[in-house]
Enzyme design. Structure first.
Site, PDB file in Angstrom:
ATOM      1  N   SER A  63       0.601  -0.993   0.063  1.00  0.00           N
ATOM      2  CA  SER A  63      -0.025   0.087   0.002  1.00  0.00           C
ATOM      3  C   SER A  63       0.929   1.257  -0.132  1.00  0.00           C
ATOM      4  CB  SER A  63      -0.822  -0.065   1.352  1.00  0.00           C
ATOM      5  OG  SER A  63      -2.001  -0.749   0.983  1.00  0.00           O
ATOM      6  N   LYS A  66       0.115   3.497  -2.846  1.00  0.00           N
ATOM      7  CA  LYS A  66      -0.847   4.370  -3.110  1.00  0.00           C
ATOM      8  C   LYS A  66      -0.397   5.811  -3.083  1.00  0.00           C
ATOM      9  CE  LYS A  66      -4.048   0.661  -1.192  1.00  0.00           C
ATOM     10  NZ  LYS A  66      -4.557   0.117   0.137  1.00  0.00           N
ATOM     11  N   TYR A 188      -3.560  -2.857 -10.490  1.00  0.00           N
ATOM     12  CA  TYR A 188      -3.484  -2.457  -8.951  1.00  0.00           C
ATOM     13  C   TYR A 188      -2.560  -3.798  -8.308  1.00  0.00           C
ATOM     14  CZ  TYR A 188      -4.998  -2.386  -3.978  1.00  0.00           C
ATOM     15  OH  TYR A 188      -4.936  -2.493  -2.638  1.00  0.00           O
ATOM     16  N   VAL A 258       1.226  -3.658   3.861  1.00  0.00           N
ATOM     17  CA  VAL A 258       1.084  -4.951   4.469  1.00  0.00           C
ATOM     18  C   VAL A 258       2.536  -6.149   4.108  1.00  0.00           C
ATOM     19  CG1 VAL A 258      -1.239  -5.084   4.855  1.00  0.00           C
ATOM     20  CG2 VAL A 258      -0.289  -6.107   2.547  1.00  0.00           C
TER      21      VAL A 258
END
Ligand code: GLU
Length: 304
Positions: A63, A66, A188, A258
């Site tokens: 993440s 992002k 993604y 994560v």
């Protein structure tokens, strides 16, 4: 400031915490990572770099990506992205579906999975070759052309993406996803599988501490205002439902993943990345959270 001494000491002290967290296992390829790894890297705006432990080992940034996709999209369409994604902490886990229905498919913020999927969807609309564009963007930020996608992790995540598929289809039913969901999930899963070391990531976050300017090539990646906003979002939403606690403990804007990485920065000064794969129950690196708390305490500096 003798950052080398500070991070070496933290590295020595915190190894006692090994065994208290758990490596992410909902993506099988991540579950195979050796949990007993721990690296710290600091990059300063005046060109110094400090590293300790496993700071040169590449890991899946998950993440943390992002931040990069949001920077790419806001750099191109500016405030228009805020018509599709909110800017409030969610107080829910990163992959939660619950708020989406009563908030009509508008995700709370760009750092929970639903919000990140919307941002990646817009990236696909903006760039004809989004996967190439992402790598090029990240490589320029950290001045390292060797950054790559870990294909095994991307494949493993794509095969176990039911919840993210559900989020994407649900938002599409509200008209908040523009592209084909399969394509979206492919892009993604690749962004999450970008492989970088602590040293790379610390350099890649320096543009945020430099008012949006990449210090390696002088390019204005974001306006001063956009960089400020990205930092504010990281401070309030960067650590899932533990964002308040991270702000309380470390006092820095940052983003976790994560894979066990955390990248954070002090405006006008430095960027720091910590990686240790064992996660706490909120999905944040247990040792990483502690290391950043120690770091700002030891150097007597944070954003506050
Ligand atoms: N690849 C992860 C997912 O979408 C990212 C999660 C994270 O690092 O927060 O489930």
């Amino acid at each position: 400031m003798d950052y080398q001494n500070v991070i070496d000491r933290i590295h020595g002290q915190l190894q006692d915490l090994w065994g208290q967290g758990r490596v992410a296992d909902y993506i099988p390829a991540l579950a195979k990572v050796d949990p007993r790894q721990f690296g710290i890297a600091v990059a300063t705006l005046d060109g110094q770099e400090f590293r300790t432990g496993d700071a040169q080992v590449c890991f899946s940034i998950q993440s943390i990506s992002k931040v990069f996709t949001l920077a790419m999209v806001t750099g191109r369409i500016g405030d228009d992205i805020w018509k599709a994604v909110g800017r409030e902490p969610s107080g829910n886990p990163f992959n939660s579906l619950v708020q989406l229905e009563y908030e009509h498919g508008l995700p709370r913020n760009p750092f929970i999975n639903a919000g990140a999927l919307v941002v990646t969807d817009r990236l696909i609309s903006l760039y004809p070759h989004p996967k190439d564009a992402m790598l090029e963007f990240v490589r320029a930020l950290c001045a390292n052309d060797d950054i790559y996608y870990d294909k095994e992790i991307a494949r493993s995540e794509r095969l176990n993406a039911d919840r993210n598929l559900a989020l994407a289809y649900f938002m599409k039913s509200f008209g908040n996803i523009e592209n084909d969901v399969e394509t979206l999930l492919d892009v993604y899963c690749h962004q999450c599988a970008i492989s970088m070391s602590c040293a790379d990531l610390a350099r890649a976050f320096l543009f945020l501490s430099n008012r949006g300017v990449n210090p390696f090539d002088g390019r204005q990646v974001l306006t001063v205002s956009q960089a400020k906003r990205l930092g504010a979002l990281m401070l309030t939403c960067g650590f899932y439902d533990e964002s308040g606690d991270f702000a309380f403990r470390a006092g820095l804007p940052g983003k976790s993943g994560v894979g066990g990485g955390i990248a954070a920065y002090i405006p006008g000064n430095l960027a720091i990345t910590v990686w240790s794969p064992e996660l706490n129950r909120h999905g944040n690196s247990l040792i990483g959270m502690a290391a950043l708390e120690h770091f700002t305490t030891d150097i007597g500096n944070s954003i506050f």
